[in-house]
Design an enzyme around this catalytic site. Structure first.
Site, short mmCIF file in Angstrom:
data_model
loop_
_atom_site.label_atom_id
_atom_site.label_comp_id
_atom_site.label_asym_id
_atom_site.label_seq_id
_atom_site.Cartn_x
_atom_site.Cartn_y
_atom_site.Cartn_z
N LYS A 52 -5.38 6.84 4.89
CA LYS A 52 -6.97 7.09 5.05
C LYS A 52 -7.73 6.22 4.58
O LYS A 52 -9.09 5.78 5.10
CB LYS A 52 -6.96 8.39 4.05
CG LYS A 52 -6.44 9.50 4.58
CD LYS A 52 -6.35 10.94 3.51
CE LYS A 52 -5.54 11.98 3.98
NZ LYS A 52 -5.40 13.04 3.41
N GLN A 96 -6.02 14.17 -2.93
CA GLN A 96 -4.73 14.39 -2.16
C GLN A 96 -3.99 15.43 -2.64
O GLN A 96 -3.53 15.48 -4.01
CB GLN A 96 -4.06 12.99 -2.30
CG GLN A 96 -2.74 13.16 -1.45
CD GLN A 96 -3.16 13.28 0.22
OE1 GLN A 96 -3.98 12.63 0.79
NE2 GLN A 96 -2.30 14.12 0.60
N ASP A 119 -12.70 17.53 3.09
CA ASP A 119 -11.30 18.02 3.53
C ASP A 119 -11.59 19.42 4.09
O ASP A 119 -10.76 20.43 4.45
CB ASP A 119 -10.25 18.04 2.10
CG ASP A 119 -9.48 17.05 2.42
OD1 ASP A 119 -9.18 16.30 3.75
OD2 ASP A 119 -8.69 16.54 1.49
#
Ligand code: NAD
Length: 291
Positions: A52, A96, A119
């Protein structure tokens, strides 16, 4: 049978983001800035976050990696999120997952500012998605939608079977496919570990999204001719012949299912790359077109 090439589509999405970002920066606007929080040293999580961060660089974004030890106190993590929420230089924050067991993922996600939740896991963004309002969409299902869109796959009125009901993949996928949008307008069946007649349901599906994390689970006898098969699964399976000691396997028995399909995603080279492209889209929007 046509392969849905995640590498090609993700590259197209990233190039478009890169060009638009360069033009906006040239006109004096700020650079999108993503903050990624990584707790612990889980191998796959390290790889995902590294990819990412690298992808941010490729499209001209700034990124900051914030790392914590596996035993970090929940409160320390929450304080770091508050700081990033308040930092006007930061446009998007991702945490994450999974987090260590002593930290409440729900608490962490709920603390993220919804306008920085790239997200798309914050309850406000989930609620907006369900209602069809502008929102950050969860990256993996959003990436799949971008892929279906790129290949102009007709989804209207089709029966889609989604295997898996997780909050990050299966459930949002079922919602996006059922929305009155294009791609969308599917009749959706969502299956899970308590579904009794999974094979019969899959046999009726025009589109199958396999997202359960069981390598090779979807076999050829579960798929009707010309179905579209999207394989979300990524599992590391031990393989001593490989330098790193493993191979990545999807949830679909690709070799035997592919000949029956109209379209299918490979693993690797399919959905995983689209997930990152979708995250970059969300970060671009967080910076330039507040949702
Ligand atoms: P999860 O473990 O949270 O959810 C799995 C789901 O599958 C559950 O809802 C469960 O009910 C269902 N399930 C389990 N066994 C089943 C069975 N026998 N029949 C029917 N349903 C069953 O997993 P997740 O986070 O949704 O991830 C699923 C897979 O997708 C994993 O392999 C994960 O690594 C992968 N993944 C890939 C990406 C990507 O970018 N490609 C992103 C996220 C997750």
């Amino acid at each position: 049978m046509q392969i849905l090439d995640g590498k090609k589509v993700a590259a197209a999405v990233k190039n478009s983001i890169k060009d638009k970002t360069a033009a906006l920066k040239a006109s004096g606007q700020k650079t999108p800035h993503l903050a990624a929080i990584l707790v612990g040293n889980d191998g796959p999580s390290e790889t995902y976050v590294a990819n990412k961060v690298k992808s941010c660089e490729e499209v001209g974004f700034t990124s900051t990696l914030v790392r914590f030890n596996n035993n970090v106190e929940e409160n320390t993590l929450l304080q770091a999120i508050t700081k990033l929420n308040d930092d006007i230089a930061i446009d998007g924050i991702l945490v994450q997952l999974p987090l260590p067991g002593h930290i409440s993922e729900q608490k962490v996600i709920s603390l993220l500012h919804p306008d920085k939740d790239v997200d798309g896991f914050h309850p406000i963004n989930v609620g907006k998605m369900v209602k069809g309002l502008p929102a950050f969409l969860p990256a993996t299902p959003y990436g799949i939608i971008l892929m279906l869109e790129h290949y102009n796959i007709d989804t209207k009125g089709k029966h889609a079977v989604v295997i898996g009901r997780s909050n990050i993949v299966g459930r949002p996928m079922s919602i996006l496919l059922s929305r009155n949008t294009n791609p969308g307008n599917c009749t959706v069946t969502i299956c899970h570990s308590h579904t009794h007649n999974l094979k019969e349901l899959c046999m009726q599906a025009d589109i199958i999204v396999a997202a359960l994390g069981k390598p090779g689970f979807l076999t050829a006898d579960m798929v009707k001719k010309d179905a579209v098969v999207i394989d979300v699964g990524i599992t590391r399976v031990a393989d001593n012949s490989k330098k790193n000691g493993y191979v990545l396997k999807g949830d679909v028995d690709f070799e035997n299912v592919a000949p029956k399909c109209s379209y299918i995603t490979p693993v690797p080279g399919g959905v995983g790359l689209m997930t990152i492209a979708a995250l970059l889209m969300n970060t671009f929007n967080a910076c330039y077109c507040k949702v």
